[in-house]
Write an enzyme that holds these catalytic residues in place. Structure first.
Site, PDB file in Angstrom:
ATOM      1  N   GLU A 197       4.245  -7.309  -6.359  1.00  0.00           N
ATOM      2  CA  GLU A 197       3.074  -6.582  -5.889  1.00  0.00           C
ATOM      3  C   GLU A 197       2.420  -5.747  -6.979  1.00  0.00           C
ATOM      4  O   GLU A 197       3.087  -5.198  -7.858  1.00  0.00           O
ATOM      5  CB  GLU A 197       3.463  -5.642  -4.739  1.00  0.00           C
ATOM      6  N   CYS A 249       4.089   0.850   4.023  1.00  0.00           N
ATOM      7  CA  CYS A 249       3.889  -0.079   2.909  1.00  0.00           C
ATOM      8  C   CYS A 249       3.376  -1.394   3.483  1.00  0.00           C
ATOM      9  O   CYS A 249       3.999  -1.958   4.376  1.00  0.00           O
ATOM     10  CB  CYS A 249       5.188  -0.368   2.167  1.00  0.00           C
TER      11      CYS A 249
END
Length: 287
Positions: free
Chosen positions: A167, A100
Site C-alpha cells: 500500500e 484502515c
C-alpha cells in the site's frame, strides 16, 4: 490457477460480505510516486502473484479524544484502536489504528486528489461502515492529511498465504470535538460492525511504549500490561509507524492541535510533516 481457486473457497469459509468486498470494490492502482495507473478489485490487489502484490492507494485514520484525567506525556489524548474481525481475509483478529481501508473507484468523489479530499471522504465512509461513527462527529474539516507511507507485508496469521498487503498509505488524523463529545458514552459515539471489528479501546501513547522498538531490538514479544495487546498482535503498518517514531509524532501533532496549546507549537509540529514526501517502511520496520 490453483491459488486463485483456493482463495475463493477460503473466502467462503469466512464471510460472504468480505468476499463480496474483495470482488466488487475497485482499488486505485498507483506507482511509487502515487501516480494513478488504473484500477483493480480488492482481490486482485491483495493476491500474491510472482512473489508480490499490486501497489494501491490506502489510508490509515487515527482518531483521538481528549482525556482530562490523564497525567502522562501527551496527556489529554487517547487514540481509538480497533481489533479487526476474525472474518477479515487480511490480518484477521489483529489490533490496528482506528480505521484502515481504501478509497475506491465505486465512489468517484474518492478519486479527488486536491487536499486529499477523496481519501478523507473514503475515511468517513469506512468510519461509518466499520465503527458506526457518523460524519457529524468527524466532519471533513476535522480530518487532516499529514503524510504518506509505502510498505509491503505478507498476510498474518499465515492461513491465507495467497494474500498480502502493498500500500501507499495516506496518514490521516482527527481529534474529536471536546464540546460535541463531552460526557458522550462510547455506545452513543459508535456501533461496531461485527463483520469488520470485534473490539475497540482507547489508548494513550504510553500504552505503546513497550512495542515501539523493532524486532532487531529484541522487543518483538514485549507486552503492555494487557496480555492481549503486544507487538505481534498489531498490524504490520502500525508496527512500522511505531518503529519509525511516526506514531509518537502523530500523538504530538494531535496534542499540539488542541485549543489549549500555543499556535507556535502547533505550527512547528505541523511543519515537521512533509506532505510531498513518501516514507518507505522497510520489511524490518513492519515485522
Amino acid at each position: 490457477m490453483w491459488g486463485r481457486v483456493a482463495l475463493f473457497s477460503g473466502a467462503r469459509k469466512y464471510c460472504s460480505a468480505q468476499s463480496n468486498y474483495m470482488l466488487n470494490e475497485l482499488c486505485i492502482l498507483v506507482d511509487k510516486c502515487d501516480h494513478v495507473l488504473g484500477f483493480a478489485n480488492k482481490k486482485t490487489c491483495h493476491e500474491v502473484l510472482f512473489g508480490k502484490s499490486l501497489l494501491h492507494r490506502a489510508f490509515s485514520l487515527f482518531l483521538f479524544q481528549e482525556d482530562a484525567s490523564s497525567e502522562t506525556n501527551h496527556r489529554g489524548l487517547r487514540l481509538l484502536v480497533q481489533k479487526r474481525s476474525s472474518s477479515k481475509l487480511t490480518f484477521p483478529s489483529l489490533w490496528s489504528n482506528t480505521c484502515c481501508s481504501h478509497p475506491i473507484m465505486n465512489f468517484p468523489d474518492e478519486l479527488v486528489e486536491l487536499d486529499a479530499i477523496g481519501v478523507k471522504k473514503a475515511a468517513q465512509r469506512k468510519l461509518l461502515h466499520e465503527l458506526g461513527i457518523k460524519n457529524t462527529f468527524v466532519p471533513l474539516n476535522r480530518i487532516h492529511f499529514l503524510g504518506r507511507v509505502l510498505y509491503a507485508a505478507p498476510n498474518e496469521p499465515c492461513t491465507q498465504t495467497a494474500l498480502a498487503e502493498h500500500e501507499l498509505d495516506y496518514i490521516l488524523v482527527s481529534v474529536l470535538d471536546p464540546i460535541a463529545t463531552r460526557n458522550l458514552p462510547d455506545t452513543d459515539l459508535m456501533k461496531l460492525n461485527p463483520d469488520e471489528v470485534s473490539d475497540v479501546r482507547w489508548m494513550t501513547f504510553s500504552d505503546f511504549n513497550y512495542m515501539k522498538c523493532s524486532p532487531r531490538d529484541h522487543m518483538n514479544t514485549a507486552k503492555t500490561s494487557d496480555s492481549d495487546f503486544c507487538r505481534s498482535s498489531i498490524t504490520p503498518w502500525l508496527r512500522g509507524l511505531l518503529a519509525r517514531g511516526l506514531l509518537q509524532k502523530l500523538f504530538s501533532w494531535a496534542e499540539a492541535s488542541c485549543g489549549n496549546h500555543l499556535r507556535e507549537n502547533f505550527l512547528a509540529e505541523d511543519q515537521s510533516w512533509d506532505r510531498t514526501k513518501i516514507i518507505h517502511l522497510s520489511s524490518e520496520d513492519v515485522k
